[in-house]
Enzyme design. Structure first.
Site, PDB file in Angstrom:
ATOM      1  CE  LYS A 241      -1.093  -0.414   4.974  1.00  0.00           C
ATOM      2  NZ  LYS A 241      -0.499  -1.753   5.164  1.00  0.00           N
ATOM      3  CB  THR A 242       4.048   2.274   1.628  1.00  0.00           C
ATOM      4  OG1 THR A 242       3.540   2.101   2.958  1.00  0.00           O
ATOM      5  CG2 THR A 242       4.944   3.507   1.610  1.00  0.00           C
ATOM      6  CD  GLU A 266       4.653   1.146   8.440  1.00  0.00           C
ATOM      7  OE1 GLU A 266       4.434   0.128   9.117  1.00  0.00           O
ATOM      8  OE2 GLU A 266       4.082   1.381   7.357  1.00  0.00           O
ATOM      9  NE  ARG A 275       9.412   1.288   0.199  1.00  0.00           N
ATOM     10  CZ  ARG A 275       8.364   0.518   0.402  1.00  0.00           C
ATOM     11  NH1 ARG A 275       7.215   0.800  -0.176  1.00  0.00           N
ATOM     12  NH2 ARG A 275       8.447  -0.549   1.167  1.00  0.00           N
ATOM     13  NE  ARG A 411      -5.914  -3.902  12.469  1.00  0.00           N
ATOM     14  CZ  ARG A 411      -4.631  -4.068  12.760  1.00  0.00           C
ATOM     15  NH1 ARG A 411      -3.903  -3.039  13.127  1.00  0.00           N
ATOM     16  NH2 ARG A 411      -4.062  -5.248  12.686  1.00  0.00           N
ATOM     17  CD  GLU A 412      -9.664   0.933  15.147  1.00  0.00           C
ATOM     18  OE1 GLU A 412      -9.188   1.118  14.021  1.00  0.00           O
ATOM     19  OE2 GLU A 412      -9.074   0.333  16.045  1.00  0.00           O
TER      20      GLU A 412
END
Length: 485
Positions: A241-242, A266, A275, A411-412
Site C-alpha cells: 500500500k505504501t 512509518e 523508494r 479496523r474501526e
C-alpha cells in the site's frame, strides 16, 4: 524571566506552589522548578490576538499543555487549541464566557487574568524567541523529573541495574526527541512534465475533473482525485500500500506538477525518497547489495529520475505518531506558502488525537482522526489519500474469496466508511496462493477493489505489482478473466 533559585516559601504565589507540587518528582526538591512566566504570557497573548497565525505555529513546533509551568496557562492554551481545531472564532468576550460555562474561569485566574494576558504582549515580534524559552524551561523540568525518578529507583531497586539503565536512557532520549522541532523534507519546484497516462485518458475522450492517479481504470471510475475528497486505500500488511500511495504521489507531483505533501508515520523521509527514485528509474535497488554494478543505460535512468524528483515540489514529513492537530497546522502552512494541491498520509492508525475524550477510547480516537482528515480536505480544497490497515478478515475466507477484502475489514471501520468519499481495498492474489504452481500463475497480479465511490461507479481495478521495483502498473484484464468475488 530568570529562573527563580530561591527556596519555595509559604509566601510564594499559590499558583507557583501548585505548579511546583505538580511538576516536582520528589519531596526533596526545595527550589522552584525552572519556569518563564513572562514568555508564557507573551505567546498566549499573541495567540489571543492572531489565533490563525500563532496557534498553528505553536502546534507545528510541538507545543502542548504540558509545556506551560503555570497550570492556568496550560488550561488556557488547551482551550485555545480546542477552539482552533473546531475552526471556531476566538475573541476575548466569548472566550471568557466559554471558560465560565465550563467552570474553568477561576482556574485561569478570572476575567482580569485573561484580559491581562490579552494585553500583555504589544506585538508578536518575539513569539518564536519566547516559544523557545518556554520549551527550554519545560526540557529542564523534564530532566529534573527524570533524574529525580532515576535516583529514587536506583535506591529502591539496586539489583535491576540494566532495566533501570534502559528506562533512564529511553526517558532521556524521549526528552531530546520531544524538544527537537520537526522540519519537513522539501524538494524544490520546476518540474519536467511527464503526462503519459494523462494523455492516454485524453486520447480516450475521458474527462478528468481532479488530479489523475495514472491508473486508467481508476481514473475512469473516479474522474481523478477531486478537491475536498478523502480517498482511503486499505490493505493487509505486505500488500504494497505504501508503494501504491507513492506511485500515485509521484504521478501527481512529478508528472502533473501539483505541489504534494506526504506524511509518513512509518518510514523516514530518506526511505520514501529512496523508494521514489529507484522506482521511477525502474532500477531494482536490491541488486546493489549483491555486488551488482549498473550499466550506462541504468545510470542514465537514475540520473534522469534524480533530476526530475529533485526539482519537484514535494514535501515529506516523517513525524512518527503525528497528531491530527499538528498535521492540520503543517498542511495549512504549506497551502499558504506553496499552493499545496495533494496530500498523502501513511497511515491512519499510526496517527494520534490530542483531545481528552479520545484518550480512553481507541475507536473514538480513530473517529476524530478520520473526521479531521475529511474536514482538512474540505478546508484546504485538496484531495487527501490516506492509507489504512485491514484486520485479519481476508485470511479467514475460503475458496475464491480467500484474501479478498471487504469494507467491514477496516479496523474501526464505522467512522472511516462514513467519512471517506472513496475506499479502495488493495490485495495481491499470489500472497494467498497455496501451491508453488498457483503462486507462479498469480505472480504480480494485483487488484484494487473500489468498494465505495460517493460520486461514481465502483468495481475492480486490475493492476500488476512489480515487486523488485516497488511499483504498481495498469494491467489489461484478459477477455476470459473475471473480477474476484
Amino acid at each position: 524571566m530568570a529562573v527563580d533559585t530561591k527556596p519555595a516559601r509559604p509566601t510564594d504565589s499559590p499558583a507557583l506552589q501548585a505548579a511546583d507540587a505538580n511538576g516536582a518528582a520528589a519531596s526533596d526538591v526545595t527550589r522552584s522548578m525552572p519556569h518563564a512566566l513572562g514568555p508564557e504570557k507573551s505567546i498566549l497573548s499573541s495567540m489571543l490576538k492572531d489565533p490563525e497565525q500563532w496557534i498553528g505555529m505553536a502546534l507545528e513546533e510541538g507545543l502542548t499543555r504540558e509545556h506551560f509551568y503555570l497550570p492556568a496557562h496550560g488550561l488556557l492554551f488547551e482551550t485555545l487549541r480546542e477552539l482552533n481545531a473546531a475552526s471556531k472564532e476566538i475573541e476575548l468576550v466569548s472566550l471568557v464566557q466559554l471558560l465560565h460555562d465550563r467552570g474553568n474561569l477561576e482556574n485561569v485566574g478570572g476575567p482580569a487574568a485573561v484580559t491581562d494576558i490579552f494585553t500583555y504582549a504589544p506585538n508578536a515580534a518575539h513569539f518564536n524567541g519566547h516559544l523557545k524559552i518556554v520549551k527550554d524551561k519545560y526540557v529542564l523540568r523534564s530532566v529534573i523529573r527524570t533524574c529525580t525518578e532515576a535516583v529514587s529507583e536506583a535506591y529502591e531497586n539496586p539489583e535491576e541495574t540494566l532495566t533501570l539503565l534502559d528506562r533512564v536512557e529511553s526517558s532521556v532520549l524521549g526528552i531530546r526527541q520531544g524538544s527537537e522541532g520537526v522540519v519537513g523534507f522539501h524538494i524544490k519546484q520546476s518540474v519536467q512534465e511527464v503526462m503519459n497516462h494523462f494523455e492516454a485518458l485524453l486520447h480516450g475522450n475521458l474527462e478528468v475533473q481532479g488530479a489523475p492517479t495514472g491508473y486508467i481504470d481508476l481514473d475512469r471510475m473516479t474522474k481523478g482525485l477531486k478537491p475536498g475528497e478523502m480517498f482511503v486505500v486499505a490493505a493487509r500488511p505486505s500488500m504494497g500500500k505504501t508503494s501504491f500511495m507513492m506511485n500515485i504521489a509521484e504521478h501527481i507531483c512529478v508528472d502533473q506538477k501539483i505541489p504534494t505533501m506526504v506524511f509518513s508515520c512509518e518510514m523516514t523521509a530518506f526511505q520514501i525518497v529512496q523508494r521514489l527514485l529507484f522506482s521511477r528509474a525502474r532500477f531494482a535497488m536490491a541488486q546493489l547489495g549483491k555486488g551488482f554494478k549498473p550499466n550506462k543505460e541504468q545510470l542514465i535512468r537514475l540520473k534522469r529520475a534524480a533530476e526530475e524528483i529533485a526539482v519537484s515540489k514535494l514535501f515529506v514529513d516523517d513525524t512518527a505518531g503525528i497528531s491530527i492537530d499538528t498535521l492540520r497546522a503543517k498542511a495549512r502552512r504549506k497551502k499558504r506558502e506553496d499552493g499545496l494541491g495533494f496530500i498523502a498520509i501513511d497511515y491512519l492508525q499510526l496517527m494520534k488525537s490530542g483531545s481528552k475524550q479520545a484518550q480512553n477510547s481507541r475507536e473514538r480516537e480513530i473517529g476524530e482522526i478520520s473526521a479531521g482528515i475529511k474536514a482538512l480536505a474540505k478546508e484546504l480544497s485538496v484531495p487527501i489519500l490516506v492509507l489504512a490497515q485491514l484486520n485479519r478478515g481476508p485470511e479467514g475466507r475460503t475458496g475464491k474469496s480467500l484474501g479478498v477484502p471487504r469494507m467491514s475489514d477496516l479496523r474501526e471501520s464505522g467512522t472511516i466508511e462514513q467519512d471517506a468519499d472513496m475506499i479502495g481495498l488493495l490485495y495481491r492474489t499470489a500472497y494467498y496462493a497455496e501451491t508453488p504452481e498457483e503462486k507462479e500463475a498469480e505472480a504480480g497480479r494485483a487488484e484494487l477493489l473500489l468498494a465505495k465511490n460517493r460520486n461514481g461507479e465502483t468495481g475492480h481495478v486490475p493492476l500488476t505489482f512489480i515487486a523488485e521495483l516497488m511499483r504498481f502498473e495498469t494491467r489489461v484484464r484478459d477477455e476470459n478473466e473475471q473480477a474476484p468475488e
